[in-house]
Scaffold this motif. Sequence first.
Motif, PDB file in Angstrom:
ATOM      1  N   LEU A  51      -0.342   4.938   3.442  1.00 13.55           N
ATOM      2  CA  LEU A  51      -0.680   3.678   2.791  1.00 13.55           C
ATOM      3  C   LEU A  51       0.578   2.898   2.417  1.00 13.55           C
ATOM      4  O   LEU A  51       1.651   3.476   2.185  1.00 13.55           O
ATOM      5  CB  LEU A  51      -1.509   3.947   1.530  1.00 13.55           C
ATOM      6  CG  LEU A  51      -2.817   4.720   1.712  1.00 13.55           C
ATOM      7  CD1 LEU A  51      -3.569   4.787   0.390  1.00 13.55           C
ATOM      8  CD2 LEU A  51      -3.686   4.091   2.793  1.00 13.55           C
ATOM      9  N   ARG A  52       0.436   1.595   2.348  1.00 11.78           N
ATOM     10  CA  ARG A  52       1.532   0.745   1.890  1.00 11.78           C
ATOM     11  C   ARG A  52       1.744   0.964   0.389  1.00 11.78           C
ATOM     12  O   ARG A  52       0.805   1.316  -0.338  1.00 11.78           O
ATOM     13  CB  ARG A  52       1.225  -0.724   2.183  1.00 11.78           C
ATOM     14  CG  ARG A  52       1.077  -1.018   3.681  1.00 11.78           C
ATOM     15  CD  ARG A  52       0.921  -2.505   3.946  1.00 11.78           C
ATOM     16  NE  ARG A  52       0.671  -2.772   5.347  1.00 11.78           N
ATOM     17  CZ  ARG A  52       1.618  -2.843   6.298  1.00 11.78           C
ATOM     18  NH1 ARG A  52       2.890  -2.671   5.954  1.00 11.78           N
ATOM     19  NH2 ARG A  52       1.299  -3.075   7.551  1.00 11.78           N
ATOM     20  N   PRO A  53       2.964   0.755  -0.087  1.00 12.35           N
ATOM     21  CA  PRO A  53       3.256   0.989  -1.513  1.00 12.35           C
ATOM     22  C   PRO A  53       2.307   0.243  -2.449  1.00 12.35           C
ATOM     23  O   PRO A  53       1.857   0.794  -3.453  1.00 12.35           O
ATOM     24  CB  PRO A  53       4.695   0.510  -1.658  1.00 12.35           C
ATOM     25  CG  PRO A  53       5.296   0.685  -0.292  1.00 12.35           C
ATOM     26  CD  PRO A  53       4.186   0.396   0.666  1.00 12.35           C
ATOM     27  N   GLN A  54       1.994  -1.005  -2.119  1.00  7.66           N
ATOM     28  CA  GLN A  54       1.116  -1.789  -2.988  1.00  7.66           C
ATOM     29  C   GLN A  54      -0.273  -1.160  -3.073  1.00  7.66           C
ATOM     30  O   GLN A  54      -0.913  -1.153  -4.133  1.00  7.66           O
ATOM     31  CB  GLN A  54       1.014  -3.225  -2.465  1.00  7.66           C
ATOM     32  CG  GLN A  54       0.184  -4.148  -3.344  1.00  7.66           C
ATOM     33  CD  GLN A  54       0.742  -4.272  -4.761  1.00  7.66           C
ATOM     34  OE1 GLN A  54       1.963  -4.237  -4.959  1.00  7.66           O
ATOM     35  NE2 GLN A  54      -0.121  -4.409  -5.760  1.00  7.66           N
ATOM     36  N   ALA A  55      -0.749  -0.623  -1.953  1.00  9.08           N
ATOM     37  CA  ALA A  55      -2.069   0.011  -1.949  1.00  9.08           C
ATOM     38  C   ALA A  55      -2.074   1.247  -2.839  1.00  9.08           C
ATOM     39  O   ALA A  55      -3.048   1.516  -3.553  1.00  9.08           O
ATOM     40  CB  ALA A  55      -2.463   0.376  -0.520  1.00  9.08           C
ATOM     41  N   ARG A  56      -0.978   1.995  -2.808  1.00  8.57           N
ATOM     42  CA  ARG A  56      -0.898   3.187  -3.661  1.00  8.57           C
ATOM     43  C   ARG A  56      -0.859   2.800  -5.130  1.00  8.57           C
ATOM     44  O   ARG A  56      -1.463   3.462  -5.977  1.00  8.57           O
ATOM     45  CB  ARG A  56       0.331   4.019  -3.280  1.00  8.57           C
ATOM     46  CG  ARG A  56       0.252   4.620  -1.872  1.00  8.57           C
ATOM     47  CD  ARG A  56       1.277   5.727  -1.684  1.00  8.57           C
ATOM     48  NE  ARG A  56       2.640   5.223  -1.779  1.00  8.57           N
ATOM     49  CZ  ARG A  56       3.361   4.810  -0.745  1.00  8.57           C
ATOM     50  NH1 ARG A  56       2.820   4.838   0.472  1.00  8.57           N
ATOM     51  NH2 ARG A  56       4.596   4.379  -0.889  1.00  8.57           N
ATOM     52  N   VAL A  57      -0.155   1.711  -5.432  1.00  4.56           N
ATOM     53  CA  VAL A  57      -0.091   1.237  -6.817  1.00  4.56           C
ATOM     54  C   VAL A  57      -1.477   0.832  -7.299  1.00  4.56           C
ATOM     55  O   VAL A  57      -1.848   1.061  -8.460  1.00  4.56           O
ATOM     56  CB  VAL A  57       0.906   0.055  -6.936  1.00  4.56           C
ATOM     57  CG1 VAL A  57       0.784  -0.607  -8.303  1.00  4.56           C
ATOM     58  CG2 VAL A  57       2.323   0.528  -6.698  1.00  4.56           C
TER      59      VAL A  57
END
Length: 316
Positions: A283-289
Amino acid sequence: MIIEQSEQIIREVSKAFTGKDEIIRKVLMTIYAGGHILLEDCPGVGKTTLALAFSKALGLDYQRVQFTPDTLPSDITGFSMLNRLTNQFEYREGAAACNLLLADEINRTSPKTQSALLEAMEEHRVTVDGLTHRLPDPFICIATQNPLGTTGTQPLPESQMDRFMVRLSIGYPTTEDQVRILKARRYVNPLDEITEIASGENIREVQNYLTSVRIHDDVLHYLIRLCERTRELPAVELGVSPRGVLALTQMTKAHAVLEERNYVLPQDVRAVFNDVCAHRLILRPQARVEGIVPQTLLEAVLDEIAPPQKSGGLGA
């Protein structure tokens, strides 16, 4: 014969691994499909017990490696040692020279040692000092790992995660199952009660049988489109690889066989899609956040893409 044998194996493994027949079934499907299994869950839920129970029920030669920070790659692949009598270097086998390798807490060791398994898992061989050594057939790796964030753990590289056909999470047993577990261990170790049901030859026969399981072109296009869609999702940096597509195909065939069919239906694809693909999504970092998890994305993909109306059946 395959169904009867499979039911017997599940019964034997359930003697030591109580209340999780669906997990046992998925592990058995993966073995039939010729893949490797990653068990990820909290400590103490029976990951190691499950692997040991399968080694006994399947009658496979197995080795167990407890991964620690000081475990070396040569512990897995083997090493060359000088024989002073002949003045020649001789190969000494590592833990991978077996039918079933239990890699316990694989994410507690160094990336260098983790990578020692790559060739073994993909090509069923190891290379030491320029010489290649074949591993026994079948070769199955059942690895356990604790969730990231647990003390002393570090993530597996993406290339190694991709070599596990499925990732399974066991979960906590129910209150009733915990009572059964305690009673079963009152006088004996349930692992000692497991009877050998199959052998390496039986496993190879089922693996060979899977090559004859039919899969209609419409079903093939369906599972490929599901995997391709994961690569297009905005929240995903890395989707399901072509290796993942192959793994999904094999698992759908194994699922069909345990459903007493010699052809694949779309429901076989849907039944194993999450287990095969979730650990392959980066996943992209923003999605994980934002707290997005791969399982949610995969469920959305299944809802979005309709299965084919023509599934092949007996006319495939």
